[in-house]
Scaffold this active site. Sequence first.
Site, PDB file in Angstrom:
ATOM      1  N   ASP A  41       0.951  -1.113  -0.081  1.00  0.00           N
ATOM      2  CA  ASP A  41      -0.020   0.077   0.034  1.00  0.00           C
ATOM      3  C   ASP A  41       0.834   1.206   0.343  1.00  0.00           C
ATOM      4  O   ASP A  41       1.823   1.188   0.275  1.00  0.00           O
ATOM      5  CB  ASP A  41      -0.722   0.107   1.397  1.00  0.00           C
ATOM      6  CG  ASP A  41      -2.264  -0.491   1.100  1.00  0.00           C
ATOM      7  OD1 ASP A  41      -2.920  -0.680   2.016  1.00  0.00           O
ATOM      8  OD2 ASP A  41      -2.625  -0.606   0.009  1.00  0.00           O
TER       9      ASP A  41
ATOM     10  N   LYS B 144      -3.331   3.079  -2.936  1.00  0.00           N
ATOM     11  CA  LYS B 144      -4.296   3.922  -2.952  1.00  0.00           C
ATOM     12  C   LYS B 144      -4.256   5.273  -1.868  1.00  0.00           C
ATOM     13  O   LYS B 144      -4.136   4.852  -0.870  1.00  0.00           O
ATOM     14  CB  LYS B 144      -5.740   3.276  -2.666  1.00  0.00           C
ATOM     15  CG  LYS B 144      -6.010   2.130  -3.669  1.00  0.00           C
ATOM     16  CD  LYS B 144      -7.373   1.489  -3.511  1.00  0.00           C
ATOM     17  CE  LYS B 144      -7.426   0.548  -2.320  1.00  0.00           C
ATOM     18  NZ  LYS B 144      -8.267   0.827  -1.182  1.00  0.00           N
TER      19      LYS B 144
ATOM     20  N   MET C 220      -8.828   9.509   7.941  1.00  0.00           N
ATOM     21  CA  MET C 220      -9.093   9.941   6.539  1.00  0.00           C
ATOM     22  C   MET C 220     -10.169  10.832   6.433  1.00  0.00           C
ATOM     23  O   MET C 220     -11.374  10.825   5.911  1.00  0.00           O
ATOM     24  CB  MET C 220      -9.677   8.399   5.896  1.00  0.00           C
ATOM     25  CG  MET C 220      -8.536   7.185   5.873  1.00  0.00           C
ATOM     26  SD  MET C 220      -9.286   5.918   5.148  1.00  0.00           S
ATOM     27  CE  MET C 220     -10.440   5.506   6.459  1.00  0.00           C
TER      28      MET C 220
END
Length: 254
Positions: A36, A58, A171
């Site tokens: 990742d 991502k 996030m």
Amino acid sequence: MSTTRLFLVGAGPGDPELITLKAVRVLQEADVILYDALANPALLPYAHPSCHVEFVGKRFGCHTLSQQEINLRIMELSQQYTRIVRLKGGDPFVFGRAQEEIEAAESVGMEVEIIPGISSALAVPASQRIPLTCRGINESFWVTTGTTAQGEISPDIFWAAQSSATVIILMAMSKLEAIMDIFQQCGKSKTPVAIIQNGTRPNEKMVIGTTRDIQFKVENAGISNPAIIIVGEVVKLHRTHLSSIIQEATLKPS
């Protein structure tokens, strides 16, 4: 014939030393590592020289592969290799979409093993000596994402803002101002907030403020993703805040 296995491995919060011994062993034995954006590349030298290493990161605003494409890649690689590692930042089961990858792997007959990792939600505040719970201050903490799958603010933010818990939001930088407005609407305009970018890494940056002024401080300091938001009275225990209190006390006339 050996059974093909998928290992979902938690890479920890960023510091390459904050990874488990079991995770290191699995990396050393891997045929394939899919890693990742939040997994520190400094972990990749654990891999055997013949290991196939592939970036499938991502990040907000810059998606190299969609989740569906990652799932398909795992299924494709299972036809060639027997030990596939999916190296994910933090812990695979904390907003890591691990269940989708498990289902994809099992659909083609792969066995799956989970190697837990240290979540940034826990490790990053700790690295700055911000406790998530403290006797006499709070009795619980929430860990929540800032947005739903549809890009809207998570309803859990509204509930968390009404509690006495420490709230760790992941996030959520793109929704910071709106989220802080929710806390203020719940009577918490003076509640302290810490925002830490690249926590536990050498390039870590942090700002401390309140729900009322943290947006301004973030913009002034150039804080951006990846970052975690910590809202709660425990932020007052950070040494910067304590030092300012001591300084104010010594400057007051006796």
